[in-house]
Scaffold this motif. Structure first.
Motif, PDB file in Angstrom:
ATOM      1  N   TRP A  95      72.581  37.548  88.430  1.00 56.09           N
ATOM      2  CA  TRP A  95      72.485  36.313  87.663  1.00 56.09           C
ATOM      3  C   TRP A  95      71.078  36.101  87.114  1.00 56.09           C
ATOM      4  N   ASP A 137      68.276  32.837  85.396  1.00 55.44           N
ATOM      5  CA  ASP A 137      67.921  31.416  85.448  1.00 55.44           C
ATOM      6  C   ASP A 137      68.730  30.573  84.465  1.00 55.44           C
ATOM      7  N   ASP A 138      69.188  31.181  83.377  1.00 54.89           N
ATOM      8  CA  ASP A 138      69.909  30.410  82.354  1.00 54.89           C
ATOM      9  C   ASP A 138      71.381  30.169  82.717  1.00 54.89           C
ATOM     10  N   GLY A 139      71.808  30.623  83.906  1.00 53.35           N
ATOM     11  CA  GLY A 139      73.181  30.408  84.344  1.00 53.35           C
ATOM     12  C   GLY A 139      74.113  31.575  84.066  1.00 53.35           C
ATOM     13  N   SER A 140      73.663  32.558  83.299  1.00 54.86           N
ATOM     14  CA  SER A 140      74.524  33.717  83.061  1.00 54.86           C
ATOM     15  C   SER A 140      74.626  34.537  84.350  1.00 54.86           C
TER      16      SER A 140
END
Length: 122
Positions: free
Chosen positions: A99, A101-104
């Protein structure tokens, strides 16, 4: 609007990640910390947990400019997934999640089973 396919187990995999990562960080030990990676491991009983994060020490000759780093980041065609978690039980990998930090995220491996409840009980 961008359509993203989600496997039915992704939510469960992320819930396991969210439960296990704080445990690994507090109970585990740093195994590797060099180059661009820091790996923390925790091995209670038959379990094996490996969690890696970016380790951002500058290398000799590496530019420290934030603009330069952003330019390099934009050159990648797929988003970087710098964080990871591997879960092993009795020598078999049962979960692997990457994963950013941007949520992907990407669930690379997820073998469903009773181990999930056992992991959440840790």
């Amino acid at each position: 609007m961008t359509l993203r396919l989600v496997a039915s187990g992704d939510g469960d995999a992320l819930a396991l990640r969210d439960h296990l990562v704080p445990l690994i960080r507090t109970r585990g030990a740093i195994e590797i910390q060099r180059d661009a990676v820091r790996v923390v491991t925790w091995r209670p009983g038959d379990w094996g947990f490996e969690h890696w994060t970016p380790f951002n020490d500058l290398q000799p000759g590496e530019a420290s400019s934030p603009g330069y780093r952003q330019a390099l980041k934009r050159q990648h065609t797929e988003p970087d997934l710098p964080y990871g978690l591997d879960v092993w039980l009795s020598g078999t990998r049962v979960l692997s999640v990457l994963w950013a930090d941007d949520g992907s995220f990407h669930v690379a491996a997820f073998s469903r089973g009773p181990w999930e409840d056992d992991a959440l009980a840790l």
